[in-house]
Design an enzyme around this catalytic site. Structure first.
Site, short mmCIF file in Angstrom:
data_model
loop_
_atom_site.label_atom_id
_atom_site.label_comp_id
_atom_site.label_asym_id
_atom_site.label_seq_id
_atom_site.Cartn_x
_atom_site.Cartn_y
_atom_site.Cartn_z
N ARG A 192 0.87 -1.17 0.00
CA ARG A 192 0.00 0.00 0.00
C ARG A 192 0.91 1.23 0.00
NH1 ARG A 192 -2.17 -3.38 4.16
NH2 ARG A 192 -4.25 -4.21 3.65
N LYS A 223 -2.31 -2.11 7.86
CA LYS A 223 -3.50 -1.54 8.49
C LYS A 223 -3.64 -2.05 9.91
CE LYS A 223 -6.51 -0.53 4.54
NZ LYS A 223 -7.83 -0.80 3.93
N HIS A 258 -1.95 2.16 -5.91
CA HIS A 258 -2.67 0.92 -5.62
C HIS A 258 -2.75 0.02 -6.86
CE1 HIS A 258 -4.41 -0.36 -1.88
NE2 HIS A 258 -5.38 -0.98 -2.50
N ARG A 290 -0.19 -2.58 -6.69
CA ARG A 290 -0.58 -3.63 -5.74
C ARG A 290 -1.54 -4.62 -6.40
NH1 ARG A 290 -1.11 -4.66 -0.12
NH2 ARG A 290 -3.23 -5.05 0.63
N HIS A 317 -4.09 -8.99 3.83
CA HIS A 317 -5.54 -8.98 3.94
C HIS A 317 -5.97 -9.81 5.14
CE1 HIS A 317 -6.19 -8.07 -0.62
NE2 HIS A 317 -5.98 -6.98 0.09
N TYR A 363 -9.26 -10.67 -6.79
CA TYR A 363 -8.27 -10.85 -7.85
C TYR A 363 -8.54 -12.07 -8.72
CZ TYR A 363 -5.87 -7.26 -5.31
OH TYR A 363 -5.58 -6.07 -4.70
#
Length: 298
Positions: A148, A172, A244, A247, A270, A279
């Site tokens: 990110r 995150k 992004h 990514r 994630h 994806y």
């Protein structure tokens, strides 16, 4: 109880209890501030405790005139989290957003770059300028590690474990993960550190930060977006791309070459596998090849 007072408490809760990043906290706060601004503009005198479902329904109805379905859904979700907090802290008995339905939205597939387009972007960099080497290293790192933009700009010298072939990433919610990094990208990073960064007048606060501007300070998210946008124009790429996009391309290219979805989930950081499943927007020929390769009765 005043709106701004309870908002400060909420922000503190998101930071300390939930461990959210500043960007996430700002995003949640904006949703509440939009509601506060609407109430003030329309002279609606209600508190966080007395506001009703009807008040919020009218706010959402007004907001819907100027924002798309995805933004509406995000706004409702942000307000729902805020009022969940009020219920959790016993300020309210119920959440006034519970009966508000989010608009139906399709799952937006992320844009990706082909290998050729990534090469075009990197080749568009002017390596005769000091920031050229830095920018090439930034793009290579984004793509090879699937970071990110916030993870990239906060990457530290102390996060490099090249002998083991990994970098440490703070994602995150301040969750730490280790991401593999290929030897080519390692070479770019070391070259930038030893030939460009070493000559900067580095601000004491950022001595451990890898990617710096010409004044020796940390790069901003906006600066990374600007670098990529300008390179896209220079390379003649018409797609709307951002940090992004690298990514997304990282994950898609790995999946196309047979990488395990769970492994990609870990590398991307994630929390849920369902986030990584976006994806799976691959063509049918690839899925057919996977079936023919791995099914026991092919």
């Amino acid at each position: 109880m005043k709106w701004l007072d309870i908002l400060k408490d909420y922000q503190f809760y998101l930071k300390i209890e939930k461990g959210l990043s500043k960007n996430s906290i700002d995003s949640y706060s904006r949703d509440v501030k939009k509601l506060i601004y609407y109430l003030e503009e329309n002279n609606i005198i209600v508190t966080p405790i007395s506001i009703t479902n009807d008040d919020i329904q009218q706010f959402i109805y007004t907001a819907a005139k100027s924002i798309n379905a995805r933004s509406q859904s995000r706004l409702i979700s942000g307000l729902r989290n805020f009022f969940d907090y009020l219920v959790f802290e016993d300020y309210r008995k119920n959440n006034p957003t519970d009966l508000i339905e989010s608009p139906k939205i399709g799952r937006k597939l992320p844009d990706t770059l082909s290998l050729e387009e990534i090469d075009l972007l990197i080749n568009a960099i002017d390596l005769s300028e000091p920031q050229g080497e830095r920018n090439r290293t930034i793009l290579e790192t984004l793509y090879s590690c699937g970071l990110r933009v916030s993870e990239l700009i906060n990457l530290k010298l102390s996060d490099l474990f090249f002998e083991e072939g990994f970098i440490r990433v703070l994602g995150k919610g301040n969750k730490e993960r280790f991401v593999p990094i290929n030897t080519q990208t390692q070479k770019y990073i070391l070259f930038y550190i030893n030939t460009i960064r070493v000559h900067l007048n580095i601000h004491k606060k950022y001595e451990d930060t890898i990617f710096l501007n010409r004044r020796g300070k940390i790069l901003t998210r906006v600066m990374i977006f600007t670098i990529i946008k300008n390179l896209a124009v220079k390379a003649g790429i018409k797609k709307k791309i951002s940090p992004h996009t690298f990514r997304h391309s990282f994950a898609t290219h790995l999946l196309e070459r047979g990488a395990d979805l769970r492994a990609i989930q870990q590398m991307l950081g994630h929390e849920s596998i369902t986030t990584t499943e976006i994806y799976m927007h691959l063509d049918k020929s690839f899925l057919k090849d996977v079936l023919n390769t791995f099914h026991p009765r092919k």
